[in-house]
Design an enzyme around this catalytic site. Structure first.
Site, short mmCIF file in Angstrom:
data_model
loop_
_atom_site.label_atom_id
_atom_site.label_comp_id
_atom_site.label_asym_id
_atom_site.label_seq_id
_atom_site.Cartn_x
_atom_site.Cartn_y
_atom_site.Cartn_z
CG ASP A 1 -0.46 0.12 2.27
OD1 ASP A 1 1.03 -0.48 2.17
OD2 ASP A 1 -0.80 0.13 3.78
NE ARG B 1 0.25 4.00 6.61
CZ ARG B 1 -0.97 4.47 5.92
NH1 ARG B 1 -0.66 6.00 5.43
NH2 ARG B 1 -1.71 3.40 5.39
CD GLU C 1 -1.15 0.14 6.39
OE1 GLU C 1 -0.77 1.06 7.81
OE2 GLU C 1 -1.54 -0.42 6.73
CG ASP D 1 -4.17 -0.65 -1.29
OD1 ASP D 1 -5.12 -1.13 -0.54
OD2 ASP D 1 -3.77 0.37 -1.27
CD1 TRP E 1 -7.93 -4.37 1.12
CD2 TRP E 1 -10.10 -3.85 0.29
NE1 TRP E 1 -8.02 -2.91 1.13
CE2 TRP E 1 -9.27 -2.23 0.58
CE3 TRP E 1 -11.04 -3.17 -0.61
CZ2 TRP E 1 -9.75 -1.03 0.45
CZ3 TRP E 1 -11.79 -1.86 -0.22
CH2 TRP E 1 -10.72 -0.66 0.32
CD GLU F 1 -3.14 6.27 3.13
OE1 GLU F 1 -1.96 7.43 3.59
OE2 GLU F 1 -3.38 5.38 3.61
CG HIS G 1 -1.23 4.82 -0.33
ND1 HIS G 1 -0.66 4.63 0.84
CD2 HIS G 1 -2.58 3.82 -0.25
CE1 HIS G 1 -1.33 4.20 1.72
NE2 HIS G 1 -2.77 3.11 1.16
#
Ligand code: BGC
Length: 890
Positions: free
Chosen positions: A469, A473, A475, A482, A534, A749, A770
């Site tokens: 993604d 960060r 993540e 995505d 997703w 993002e 992103h």
């Protein structure tokens, strides 16, 4: 009847690359590309020979096959074994009987029968971190003697990350190996030809062993040790001498280890190196005796050991700062220097410094600067993204490049330097999965060009072994939603065939017992079903890759998991075929994630069950298509029937008898239209509803991750390309160019992740890299550039540029699996000109953006008499491979 033989350079590929080594397929597939786009070039026959030596053909001779197929032709010769190297050659004939011979292609299998092939042991050291800190990175090594070396292969893997050395030289150029997989289920093993690194007499093999994803911090949970408590190494060096005798040097209890100068290393946190601890030549015979301990042999992991399918990560670019470093204006001590790399990039900084031993330089990374000119790091959340380098005091200066971490950044801050830096002090090393750049787009509008730039850099930053993604960060996960929306654009931009084949295995490993599919892959202990838009990546991503590259085996390999998934949607995720039904307990998905309306109580959100049911229908439809391609007739009928039933349920639930869609949002209506869920008799009304919903917002989008990718393609499909251009060209909030005008160099993002007026959005979720909204790339290529696919891999393409939005010219190209497909057009008041290149062995349908009655020429002649042109109907016509100059007067 062969008339002539010409040698047109052919690019030979096997599986997903040229001359691959270490592949895991016992029946590898051959592909080729012609470089000559001579008009009409069309393959009529081919013959492949495969042999143990050049020109031998002793393993397989396909014979002459009458076929125009040139992609993924499966080997059908004598069984290939682990380690087998083979040479292949190709002869083809065009429809005039002219033949073409290729040069020599090579393939080499890796260890495809791991239980038998692998004799090395998994080894580990005593270095273990705790819940919060990573330990030092160990170096492991072994010395051995060799005589008479003819050839050598290193098969190597790790639970963690390895960097291997032989006699002091680095093996290969890849980073973050063996890549990220669910290490409980699958671990990749790499193959290297290391012949040139070995020598007669004493040799040393060594490896650094980082925590990586295996036991470092992963994702947003602030937890380490996801898969195990310390990394392990597996190395098997096989050396063949001139007489064919093989000596094997295995990782085992005869290896030694010692802590390296890497004091700690973590993907999210950064790397700390104390160069004073560096033992020069530790991986060569010149190493000082030192303090080496014995490694321990660890248990063999339960995971499958597999050969890689995708490309490894590599440094693909080096970037210099665009200006001299400047002091952080908020630093009263005047010690923090900030460098602007000019581009939000992913990778690491190479540092070149000089100073007294013991000087520690701190390197921080940020995507943006704060208003006061200091580093904006709040959006990194708990990822420290900070490297430290302590100098050893070399008088000639020293260089530092972190090995087992990466950062997403545009700005670099150095502090602790012994002397003021110059621009030369830092270089940005751009690292990502080493895919070939295949797409190019530019036009007369600089803002759209910058958008295209942001889309491609968004992909570079986030295709790092898995499609993440975001890269900065805490993540950096393979979020499926995505990935799904961006996949068609990704396949234009880069050759993602191998990358997606690997990730599909990650999806498979992440599939639940009940058939569900996750929020991200590789997955871990997160709630399982990824929910609408997703989880559906399970079928949609491989479908996109199959269409772009014609990789049928990808579908065959995963067919079972697709079925289990659609079964789950029907039986485990819906009530009366309404997926995520309001009466259903539990998790119902992410909705139209980050829609500008979310959080606004005055605005209705797109119902999650509507998104769910639309995607259910889409997956049933795609699975029927897949079953048809794989010749599974009964399944095909069953999924076509399921698709019809879900469609009927959708109509019953969400379409009023008068033909108004209940989910009265742009995204709701887009799903209904894009996935063809509206019966013919109601289409006009629902199309009008969409147009009105766009007008209601002043011709702006108000869509999130789910609706945005569908907006422009759907507007074009319903004859509203002019409105699509209006939405695209908006420079106000929300919209693509809004972020461009705010200074973006990658996709953001949120549309307003930063604004010149209001500053930064909520730091809790505010990535400046992103790629999801970059899904508009598909429309840019196909509508502005005019390049779209009809048959897989552009065997037949659709060339239909539609000028608009004030754009007067565009150049677009895709290096397709058949060769270069390119458009270059100029639109003027009275004329339209197009230069078109159609790759060999393909054809195209061209539609010109002129009145059906307007006149045009092709290569200076009337279209009906021009070579290569046929089926002229008004402003449309067919062409075969070749180059065409088209001029139309309006
Ligand atoms: C990620 C997204 C992802 C989402 C799920 C976020 O934290 O960054 O891109 O799809 O979670 O809704």
């Amino acid at each position: 009847m062969t008339q002539d033989t010409k040698v047109v350079p052919l690019t030979l590929r096997c599986e997903y690359g040229e001359n691959p080594r270490g592949i895991g397929e016992a029946n590898p597939r051959f592909s080729w590309k012609y470089s000559d786009a001579a008009a009409g070039a069309r393959q009529a026959r081919y013959r492949i020979t495969v042999g143990t030596a050049p020109n031998q053909g002793d393993l397989w001779d396909s014979g002459e096959v009458a076929s125009d197929q040139s992609l993924f032709i499966e080997y059908r010769g004598k069984p290939l074994r682990s380690r087998q190297a083979a040479f292949w050659q190709l002869q083809t004939w065009d429809d005039q009987g002219v033949s073409t011979k290729s040069g020599l292609g090579m393939i080499e299998l890796g260890l495809i029968d791991p239980d038998k092939d692998i004799t090395a042991k998994w080894i580990q050291t005593d270095l273990v971190g705790d819940e919060k800190t990573s330990p030092a990175v160990p170096c492991l090594r072994k010395t051995f003697d060799l005589q008479n070396i003819a050839s050598a292969r290193l098969y190597i893997s790790a639970l963690g990350l390895y960097e291997a050395y032989i006699n002091g030289k680095r093996v290969g150029t890849s980073h973050f190996r063996p890549g990220w997989t669910d290490y409980n289920k699958r671990v990749q093993i790499d193959t290297f030809d290391v012949t040139a690194l070995l020598k007669q007499g004493g040799n040393v093999i060594g490896a650094l062993l980082g925590d990586g994803w295996y036991c470092g911090f992963v994702g947003f949970r602030n937890k380490r040790n996801l898969y195990g408590d310390r990394p392990r190494l597996l190395a098997q060096l096989e050396v063949t001498d001139a007489d064919g005798k093989v000596t094997v040097i295995n990782s085992d209890d005869t290896w030694n280890w010692s802590p390296s100068e890497i004091v700690s290393s973590d993907i999210l946190m950064g790397e700390t190196v104390d160069a004073r601890k560096k033992v020069d030549d530790w991986a060569s015979n010149d190493a000082p005796a030192g303090d080496w301990k014995k490694v321990a042999v660890a248990d063999k992991p339960k995971a499958k050991i597999v050969c890689p399918k995708g490309p490894p990560c590599r440094v693909t670019d080096q970037i210099k700062p665009i200006a001299d470093p400047a002091l952080d204006p908020t630093d009263a001590q005047k010690k923090r220097w900030i460098f602007d790399m000019g581009q939000n990039m992913v990778g690491v900084v190479r540092l070149k410094v000089k100073g007294p031993a013991g000087t520690t330089v701190r390197i921080r990374h940020a995507e943006m600067l704060d208003r006061d000119g200091s580093m904006y790091v709040e959006n990194l959340r708990d990822a420290k993204a900070t490297d430290y380098y302590t100098l050893r005091g070399d008088t000639n200066g020293e260089t530092f490049e972190p090995k087992f971490t990466f950062h997403g950044f545009r700005y670099v801050e150095l502090s602790g330097l012994a002397e003021p830096p110059t621009r030369d002090t830092v270089t940005g090393l751009v690292i990502h999965s080493d895919m070939e750049l295949t797409g190019h787009f530019e036009c007369s509008d600089p803002l759209i060009n910058q958008l295209q730039h942001c889309i491609q850099w968004g992909q570079r930053g986030n295709f790092l072994d898995v499609p993440t993604d975001c890269p900065q960060r805490n993540e950096r996960l393979g979020w499926t939603g995505d990935a799904q929306v961006f996949a068609p654009t990704a396949c234009f931009n880069f050759d993602t065939a191998g990358f997606y084949a690997k990730w599909q295995d990650d999806l498979l490993d992440s599939q639940g017992e009940n058939g569900d599919s996750p929020s991200f892959a590789p997955t871990f202990d997160f709630h399982h079903d990824g929910g609408p838009a997703w989880a559906d990546a399970m079928i949609i991503v491989p479908w996109s890759a199959y269409r772009a590259f014609d990789d049928k085996r990808l579908l065959e390999t995963h067919y079972d998991s697709f079925k289990r998934y659609v079964d789950f949607l029907e039986k485990g995720n819906s009530i009366d075929l309404i997926r995520c039904h309001p009466d259903q307990a539990g998790w119902r998905g992410y909705g139209d994630w980050l829609s500008p309306d979310s959080g606004d109580p005055g605005r209705a959100a797109t119902p999650r069950d509507l998104i769910g049911t639309a995607y259910f229908a889409r997956c049933a439809f795609l699975l029927a298509e897949i079953a048809q391609r794989l010749g599974k007739r009964e399944d095909e009928m069953a999924y076509r029937d399921l698709h019809e039933r879900v469609k009927a349920a959708f109509v019953k639930e969400y379409l009023s008898p008068g033909g108004r869609l209940v989910g009265d949002t742009q995204t709701g209506v887009l799903l209904a239209l894009a996935f063809d869920l509206v019966p013919k008799e109601h289409r006009a009304r629902v199309e009008k509803q969409l147009v009105n919903l766009v007008h209601d917002r002043g011709d702006h989008l108000c869509t999130g991750f789910v609706g945005t990718p569908l907006l422009l393609p759907t507007l074009s499909a319903i004859g509203q390309t002019e409105l699509a251009y209006k939405v695209l060209m908006q420079q106000g909030y929300p919209g693509w160019l809004f972020t461009i005008v705010q200074g973006a160099t990658t996709m953001w993002e949120r549309w307003n992740s930063y604004t010149k007026d209001k500053g930064f959005g909520d730091a809790g979720m505010n990535s400046f890299n992103h790629y999801a909204y970059g899904a508009v790339g598909e429309w840019i290529y196909s509508t502005i550039g005019g390049i779209a696919m009809d048959q897989n891999a552009y065997k037949r393409s659709i060339i239909a540029p539609v000028p608009g939005g004030g754009i007067t010219s565009a150049k677009c190209s895709v290096k397709t699996p058949y060769g270069l497909l390119a458009t270059d057009w100029k639109d003027a008041e009275k004329s339209f000109e197009l230069t078109l290149i159609v790759p060999p062995n393909t054809s195209a349908r061209v539609t010109l953006p002129i009145d059906a009655k307007a006149t045009f020429t092709v290569n200076g002649e009337s279209p009906t008499s021009s070579a290569g042109v046929s089926k002229v109907e008004g402003n449309a016509f067919d062409v075969v491979a070749g180059k065409y100059q088209i001029r139309a007067s309006k």
